[in-house]
Design a protein around this motif. Structure first.
Motif, PDB file in Angstrom:
ATOM      1  N   UNK A   1      39.641  30.950  42.760  1.00 21.31           N
ATOM      2  CA  UNK A   1      39.779  30.624  41.811  1.00 21.31           C
ATOM      3  C   UNK A   1      41.159  31.006  42.149  1.00 21.31           C
ATOM      4  N   UNK A   2      41.844  31.366  42.162  1.00 17.50           N
ATOM      5  CA  UNK A   2      42.933  31.422  42.990  1.00 17.50           C
ATOM      6  C   UNK A   2      44.269  30.991  42.754  1.00 17.50           C
ATOM      7  N   UNK A   3      43.612  29.775  42.023  1.00 16.00           N
ATOM      8  CA  UNK A   3      45.313  28.455  41.534  1.00 16.00           C
ATOM      9  C   UNK A   3      44.494  28.264  39.887  1.00 16.00           C
ATOM     10  N   UNK A   4      43.848  29.296  39.276  1.00 12.09           N
ATOM     11  CA  UNK A   4      43.934  29.626  37.602  1.00 12.09           C
ATOM     12  C   UNK A   4      44.876  29.569  37.189  1.00 12.09           C
ATOM     13  N   UNK A   5      45.420  29.146  35.912  1.00 14.63           N
ATOM     14  CA  UNK A   5      44.264  28.550  35.195  1.00 14.63           C
ATOM     15  C   UNK A   5      44.060  26.697  35.163  1.00 14.63           C
ATOM     16  N   UNK A   6      44.902  26.150  36.250  1.00 13.24           N
ATOM     17  CA  UNK A   6      45.096  24.905  36.549  1.00 13.24           C
ATOM     18  C   UNK A   6      43.757  24.366  36.997  1.00 13.24           C
TER      19      UNK A   6
ATOM     20  N   UNK B   1      49.318  31.514  45.317  1.00 10.79           N
ATOM     21  CA  UNK B   1      48.317  30.569  43.810  1.00 10.79           C
ATOM     22  C   UNK B   1      48.806  31.104  42.423  1.00 10.79           C
ATOM     23  N   UNK B   2      48.578  30.325  42.031  1.00 19.79           N
ATOM     24  CA  UNK B   2      48.806  30.650  40.325  1.00 19.79           C
ATOM     25  C   UNK B   2      47.723  32.012  38.953  1.00 19.79           C
ATOM     26  N   UNK B   3      46.906  32.122  40.311  1.00 17.39           N
ATOM     27  CA  UNK B   3      46.020  33.724  39.413  1.00 17.39           C
ATOM     28  C   UNK B   3      47.313  34.613  40.952  1.00 17.39           C
ATOM     29  N   UNK B   4      48.137  35.211  40.165  1.00 11.47           N
ATOM     30  CA  UNK B   4      49.206  35.569  40.695  1.00 11.47           C
ATOM     31  C   UNK B   4      48.489  36.431  42.146  1.00 11.47           C
ATOM     32  N   UNK B   5      47.344  37.555  41.099  1.00  6.06           N
ATOM     33  CA  UNK B   5      46.959  38.714  41.566  1.00  6.06           C
ATOM     34  C   UNK B   5      45.233  38.217  42.202  1.00  6.06           C
ATOM     35  N   UNK B   6      44.909  37.011  42.277  1.00 10.22           N
ATOM     36  CA  UNK B   6      44.022  37.098  43.293  1.00 10.22           C
ATOM     37  C   UNK B   6      43.740  35.532  44.217  1.00 10.22           C
ATOM     38  N   UNK B   7      44.714  35.846  44.649  1.00 11.01           N
ATOM     39  CA  UNK B   7      45.461  34.968  45.720  1.00 11.01           C
ATOM     40  C   UNK B   7      46.025  35.396  46.473  1.00 11.01           C
ATOM     41  N   UNK B   8      44.978  35.171  48.080  1.00  8.30           N
ATOM     42  CA  UNK B   8      45.808  34.877  49.462  1.00  8.30           C
ATOM     43  C   UNK B   8      46.819  34.002  49.898  1.00  8.30           C
TER      44      UNK B   8
END
Length: 272
Positions: free
Chosen positions: A45-50, A210-217
């Protein structure tokens, strides 16, 4: 006068023709995957919401040219890139993760020579804050492959229930890069990646996020901390082109009817 019978014609088809057809089909698929488009499935889910887990994309290979990392099965074995153009800020890019054989997908934020910083959760490019506007919360249907995942208990927002369906809820923003390209990002809480030093991107490298900024390495973290670091241009594979299928993870091979009920058809056809 006796007539000579013509020899019987050989039956068409057979194993040789089938083998030839399969070889040509394999060759066509190899050329298509090597130089035109390749499939890619979203694993996180690192690129949520796209992009949601279970989205299947076609990735365009030709825009950035070709390197040994973009060739299937490691074919080619050459260094550098041939043909193609440089990527642009805001592109959603599939690339080969440094130090492994995994493919990642992130958004390209910084180009060679750019100065990048995160300051209080806001992206700063070359000394200027990138506009970040709060918009309506993102409501994501909770499904088997998309649970309500938060980076910390304190970041969790109460879920929303509508018509018997449960939705995970995230704070959502619209970010607009220099040049006018905009996209949506999620910001769950004030975490480590929200504040960084000023980083200057070296030649032939890019800064990915990643667009899910706090859940992206991503490029905010070095390789020794499971991040991406600066991404070398040779590791680009292609640009995300279109979603051609999506599943919510509820399908089972032993229950064929679930192959259809699990499909998220409303996501098919989304472009970038």
């Amino acid at each position: 006068m006796a007539t000579t019978k013509a020899p019987p014609k050989k039956a068409k088809g057979g194993l040789a023709e089938t083998t030839r057809f399969l070889l040509l089909l394999f060759l066509f698929a190899l050329i298509l995957r090597s130089f035109v488009v390749a499939p890619f499935v979203i694993p996180s889910g690192s690129m949520l919401p796209r992009l949601m887990i279970g989205d299947y994309l076609f990735v365009a290979k030709w825009p950035y040219g070709f390197s040994r990392y973009s060739m299937p099965f490691g074919l080619g074995g050459f260094d550098g890139r041939v043909l193609g153009q440089e990527p642009e800020r805001g592109d959603v890019v599939v690339f080969r993760y440094p130090s492994s054989d995994e493919d990642y997908v992130k958004r390209l934020i910084g180009l060679p020579g750019d100065r990048v910083q995160m300051r209080g959760g806001q992206l700063v490019l070359n000394g200027r804050a990138v506009p970040k506007v709060r918009i309506a919360d993102y409501l994501m249907p909770r499904t088997p492959n998309s649970p309500c995942r938060y980076v910390a208990p304190e970041a969790a927002l109460p879920p929303v229930v509508e018509n018997g369906e449960t939705f995970c809820r995230y704070a959502r923003y619209r970010e607009t890069l220099p040049g006018g390209r905009s996209y949506e990002v999620l910001d769950q809480w004030t975490g480590e990646g929200d504040d960084t030093p000023v980083i200057t991107i070296p030649e032939d490298h890019y800064f990915m996020m990643g667009d899910n900024r706090d859940d992206s390495a991503d490029s905010r973290y070095p390789l020794d901390r499971d991040g991406v670091g600066f991404l070398h241009r040779d590791r680009l594979i292609g640009r995300a082109l279109i979603v051609f299928f999506s599943t919510d993870g509820s399908a089972s091979w032993t229950r064929p009817w679930t192959w259809f009920s699990a499909a998220r058809l409303e996501r098919v056809g989304r472009t970038f």
